[in-house]
Design a protein around this motif. Structure first.
Motif, PDB file in Angstrom:
ATOM      1  N   PHE A  79     -32.570 -28.577  13.057  1.00 49.72           N
ATOM      2  CA  PHE A  79     -31.420 -27.962  12.834  1.00 49.72           C
ATOM      3  C   PHE A  79     -30.968 -26.849  13.833  1.00 49.72           C
ATOM      4  CE2 PHE A  79     -28.343 -24.622  11.436  1.00 49.72           C
ATOM      5  CZ  PHE A  79     -27.331 -25.231  11.081  1.00 49.72           C
ATOM      6  N   LEU A  80     -32.002 -26.164  14.415  1.00 51.74           N
ATOM      7  CA  LEU A  80     -32.020 -25.131  15.116  1.00 51.74           C
ATOM      8  C   LEU A  80     -31.829 -25.581  16.582  1.00 51.74           C
ATOM      9  CD1 LEU A  80     -34.799 -22.559  14.203  1.00 51.74           C
ATOM     10  CD2 LEU A  80     -32.245 -22.159  14.198  1.00 51.74           C
ATOM     11  N   LEU A  81     -32.312 -26.773  16.764  1.00 45.56           N
ATOM     12  CA  LEU A  81     -32.106 -27.497  18.160  1.00 45.56           C
ATOM     13  C   LEU A  81     -30.656 -27.972  18.468  1.00 45.56           C
ATOM     14  CD1 LEU A  81     -35.399 -29.333  18.584  1.00 45.56           C
ATOM     15  CD2 LEU A  81     -34.606 -27.476  19.675  1.00 45.56           C
ATOM     16  N   THR A  82     -30.068 -28.782  17.261  1.00 47.90           N
ATOM     17  CA  THR A  82     -28.884 -29.575  17.040  1.00 47.90           C
ATOM     18  C   THR A  82     -27.602 -28.542  16.921  1.00 47.90           C
ATOM     19  OG1 THR A  82     -29.191 -30.465  15.006  1.00 47.90           O
ATOM     20  CG2 THR A  82     -29.990 -31.612  16.753  1.00 47.90           C
ATOM     21  N   GLY A  83     -27.887 -27.582  15.752  1.00 47.34           N
ATOM     22  CA  GLY A  83     -26.771 -26.831  15.435  1.00 47.34           C
ATOM     23  C   GLY A  83     -25.983 -27.732  14.359  1.00 47.34           C
ATOM     24  N   ASP A  84     -26.388 -28.772  13.838  1.00 39.87           N
ATOM     25  CA  ASP A  84     -25.672 -29.697  13.069  1.00 39.87           C
ATOM     26  C   ASP A  84     -26.656 -30.344  11.847  1.00 39.87           C
ATOM     27  OD1 ASP A  84     -24.541 -32.482  12.392  1.00 39.87           O
ATOM     28  OD2 ASP A  84     -23.102 -31.154  12.702  1.00 39.87           O
ATOM     29  N   ARG A  85     -26.453 -30.172  10.718  1.00 43.68           N
ATOM     30  CA  ARG A  85     -27.426 -30.671   9.668  1.00 43.68           C
ATOM     31  C   ARG A  85     -27.568 -32.046   9.798  1.00 43.68           C
ATOM     32  NH1 ARG A  85     -30.348 -28.914   5.367  1.00 43.68           N
ATOM     33  NH2 ARG A  85     -30.790 -30.316   3.859  1.00 43.68           N
ATOM     34  N   ASN A 112     -33.326 -35.659  25.453  1.00 46.06           N
ATOM     35  CA  ASN A 112     -32.802 -36.792  26.061  1.00 46.06           C
ATOM     36  C   ASN A 112     -31.508 -37.062  25.479  1.00 46.06           C
ATOM     37  OD1 ASN A 112     -35.143 -37.260  27.615  1.00 46.06           O
ATOM     38  ND2 ASN A 112     -36.176 -38.347  25.948  1.00 46.06           N
ATOM     39  N   TRP A 113     -31.261 -36.729  24.211  1.00 49.11           N
ATOM     40  CA  TRP A 113     -29.866 -37.072  23.648  1.00 49.11           C
ATOM     41  C   TRP A 113     -28.888 -36.178  24.285  1.00 49.11           C
ATOM     42  CZ3 TRP A 113     -26.792 -33.608  21.097  1.00 49.11           C
ATOM     43  CH2 TRP A 113     -25.707 -34.173  20.534  1.00 49.11           C
ATOM     44  N   TRP A 114     -29.256 -34.861  24.505  1.00 48.62           N
ATOM     45  CA  TRP A 114     -28.427 -34.083  25.240  1.00 48.62           C
ATOM     46  C   TRP A 114     -28.210 -34.647  26.717  1.00 48.62           C
ATOM     47  CZ3 TRP A 114     -28.544 -30.543  29.346  1.00 48.62           C
ATOM     48  CH2 TRP A 114     -27.407 -29.498  29.161  1.00 48.62           C
ATOM     49  N   LYS A 115     -28.853 -34.899  27.376  1.00 47.37           N
ATOM     50  CA  LYS A 115     -28.789 -35.334  28.750  1.00 47.37           C
ATOM     51  C   LYS A 115     -27.944 -36.696  28.846  1.00 47.37           C
ATOM     52  CE  LYS A 115     -33.104 -33.765  30.381  1.00 47.37           C
ATOM     53  NZ  LYS A 115     -34.611 -34.036  30.934  1.00 47.37           N
ATOM     54  N   ARG A 116     -28.310 -37.574  27.839  1.00 49.27           N
ATOM     55  CA  ARG A 116     -27.363 -38.818  27.672  1.00 49.27           C
ATOM     56  C   ARG A 116     -25.910 -38.612  27.365  1.00 49.27           C
ATOM     57  NH1 ARG A 116     -31.706 -40.973  24.748  1.00 49.27           N
ATOM     58  NH2 ARG A 116     -30.498 -40.582  23.123  1.00 49.27           N
ATOM     59  N   ARG A 117     -25.893 -37.513  26.698  1.00 50.96           N
ATOM     60  CA  ARG A 117     -24.308 -37.325  26.036  1.00 50.96           C
ATOM     61  C   ARG A 117     -23.584 -36.266  26.973  1.00 50.96           C
ATOM     62  NH1 ARG A 117     -26.974 -39.481  22.583  1.00 50.96           N
ATOM     63  NH2 ARG A 117     -26.329 -40.790  20.960  1.00 50.96           N
ATOM     64  N   GLY A 118     -24.277 -35.496  27.861  1.00 47.84           N
ATOM     65  CA  GLY A 118     -23.835 -34.443  28.837  1.00 47.84           C
ATOM     66  C   GLY A 118     -23.235 -33.218  28.039  1.00 47.84           C
ATOM     67  N   ARG A 119     -23.630 -33.167  26.974  1.00 49.98           N
ATOM     68  CA  ARG A 119     -22.989 -31.951  26.096  1.00 49.98           C
ATOM     69  C   ARG A 119     -23.914 -31.692  25.007  1.00 49.98           C
ATOM     70  NH1 ARG A 119     -21.015 -33.783  21.013  1.00 49.98           N
ATOM     71  NH2 ARG A 119     -21.015 -35.927  20.981  1.00 49.98           N
ATOM     72  N   HIS A 120     -23.710 -30.514  24.265  1.00 53.98           N
ATOM     73  CA  HIS A 120     -24.572 -29.985  23.126  1.00 53.98           C
ATOM     74  C   HIS A 120     -23.541 -29.580  21.908  1.00 53.98           C
ATOM     75  CE1 HIS A 120     -24.066 -26.347  25.249  1.00 53.98           C
ATOM     76  NE2 HIS A 120     -24.194 -25.799  23.930  1.00 53.98           N
ATOM     77  N   VAL A 121     -24.235 -29.698  20.768  1.00 55.91           N
ATOM     78  CA  VAL A 121     -23.357 -29.472  19.500  1.00 55.91           C
ATOM     79  C   VAL A 121     -23.484 -28.083  19.416  1.00 55.91           C
ATOM     80  CG1 VAL A 121     -23.202 -29.969  17.103  1.00 55.91           C
ATOM     81  CG2 VAL A 121     -23.937 -31.841  18.822  1.00 55.91           C
ATOM     82  N   TYR A 122     -22.352 -27.391  18.994  1.00 56.61           N
ATOM     83  CA  TYR A 122     -22.236 -26.200  18.436  1.00 56.61           C
ATOM     84  C   TYR A 122     -22.343 -26.126  17.036  1.00 56.61           C
ATOM     85  CZ  TYR A 122     -20.502 -25.234  22.989  1.00 56.61           C
ATOM     86  OH  TYR A 122     -20.418 -25.323  24.314  1.00 56.61           O
ATOM     87  N   PRO A 123     -23.249 -25.088  16.567  1.00 54.00           N
ATOM     88  CA  PRO A 123     -23.174 -24.761  14.939  1.00 54.00           C
ATOM     89  C   PRO A 123     -22.162 -25.056  14.448  1.00 54.00           C
ATOM     90  CG  PRO A 123     -24.334 -23.001  16.250  1.00 54.00           C
ATOM     91  CD  PRO A 123     -23.829 -23.888  17.201  1.00 54.00           C
ATOM     92  N   SER A 124     -22.055 -25.652  13.203  1.00 58.90           N
ATOM     93  CA  SER A 124     -20.823 -25.804  12.533  1.00 58.90           C
ATOM     94  C   SER A 124     -21.017 -25.000  10.941  1.00 58.90           C
ATOM     95  CB  SER A 124     -20.556 -27.182  12.219  1.00 58.90           C
ATOM     96  OG  SER A 124     -21.611 -27.573  11.360  1.00 58.90           O
ATOM     97  N   ALA A 125     -22.471 -24.563  10.829  1.00 57.89           N
ATOM     98  CA  ALA A 125     -22.713 -23.726   9.776  1.00 57.89           C
ATOM     99  C   ALA A 125     -23.825 -23.026   9.968  1.00 57.89           C
ATOM    100  CB  ALA A 125     -22.558 -24.682   8.434  1.00 57.89           C
ATOM    101  N   ALA A 126     -24.082 -21.894   8.912  1.00 56.68           N
ATOM    102  CA  ALA A 126     -25.270 -21.371   9.125  1.00 56.68           C
ATOM    103  C   ALA A 126     -26.525 -22.275   8.783  1.00 56.68           C
ATOM    104  CB  ALA A 126     -25.395 -20.175   7.897  1.00 56.68           C
ATOM    105  N   PRO A 127     -27.630 -21.969   9.201  1.00 58.98           N
ATOM    106  CA  PRO A 127     -28.636 -22.832   8.803  1.00 58.98           C
ATOM    107  C   PRO A 127     -29.327 -22.842   7.548  1.00 58.98           C
ATOM    108  CG  PRO A 127     -29.405 -21.142  10.243  1.00 58.98           C
ATOM    109  CD  PRO A 127     -28.032 -20.907  10.271  1.00 58.98           C
ATOM    110  N   PRO A 128     -29.860 -24.032   7.090  1.00 53.20           N
ATOM    111  CA  PRO A 128     -30.330 -23.852   5.593  1.00 53.20           C
ATOM    112  C   PRO A 128     -31.224 -22.834   5.355  1.00 53.20           C
ATOM    113  CG  PRO A 128     -30.814 -25.863   6.590  1.00 53.20           C
ATOM    114  CD  PRO A 128     -29.898 -25.189   7.417  1.00 53.20           C
ATOM    115  N   GLU A 129     -31.203 -21.773   4.392  1.00 56.51           N
ATOM    116  CA  GLU A 129     -32.219 -20.946   4.030  1.00 56.51           C
ATOM    117  C   GLU A 129     -33.066 -21.228   3.001  1.00 56.51           C
ATOM    118  OE1 GLU A 129     -32.364 -17.804   5.506  1.00 56.51           O
ATOM    119  OE2 GLU A 129     -31.000 -18.263   7.001  1.00 56.51           O
TER     120      GLU A 129
END
Length: 175
Positions: A23-29, A70-87
């Motif tokens: 989650f910390l890497l992707t910003g999306d659950r 590799n996912w990020w390189k292939r897509r040429g973008r990254h995901v911004y967090p949409s919610a707080a990480p699970p606590e």
């Protein structure tokens, strides 16, 4: 099933920690769940050998970080967090901690995938520079410079956190 002896127990025990790192890497659950699932799929056919080495978690984490980059390189973008990480369960909801967590999450979400991986490995997982270099397949010098740049960028993106973000530690609220 002998081929997978111990794998379900490993996933049950370490899955939540792997998911939080993802989650910390992707910003999306959902993306984090996909990343962990893909890593576990790659682990399964090699489970006996990896488990025999004594450190299957390091193997899975290495897959996580490389797949994320590799996912990020292939897509040429990254995901911004949409919610707080699970606590983790049992932590009180404190307003100040929540605000800082949100700000740190926003700053993390605006880093490049490689910078984000450096911050997660070095500060969330408390890995040494040499461990981080080994996991990401780069030199210790690269880890040092990328970590320094990532922290500087986070300080610039979220000036209210500048006093919290030093080159040697990320506060507990980011973890």
């Amino acid at each position: 099933m002998v081929q997978y002896d111990g794998l379900p127990e490993f996933v049950a025990a370490r899955g939540p920690a792997l998911l939080r790192s993802a989650f910390l890497l992707t910003g999306d659950r959902h993306l984090a769940e996909d990343l962990v699932q893909a890593a576990l799929v790659k682990l399964a056919p090699r489970w006996q050998r990896v488990a025999g080495s004594g450190d299957p978690e390091s193997y899975v984490r290495k897959i996580l970080y490389h797949d994320h980059l590799n996912w990020w390189k292939r897509r040429g973008r990254h995901v911004y967090p949409s919610a707080a990480p699970p606590e983790p369960a049992g932590h009180p909801d404190i307003a100040d901690r929540t605000v800082r967590s949100v700000l740190l999450g926003q700053a993390l979400g605006r880093l490049t995938a490689k910078q984000r991986a450096m911050i997660v490995l070095r500060f969330y997982e408390d890995r040494s520079e040499s461990e981080t270099a080994r996991l990401l397949g780069c030199s210790v010098g690269t880890v040092k410079s990328q970590t320094h740049r990532a922290l500087a960028r986070m300080r610039a993106l979220e000036p209210g956190l500048a006093d919290l973000l030093t080159d040697h530690e990320i506060p507990e609220v980011a973890r």
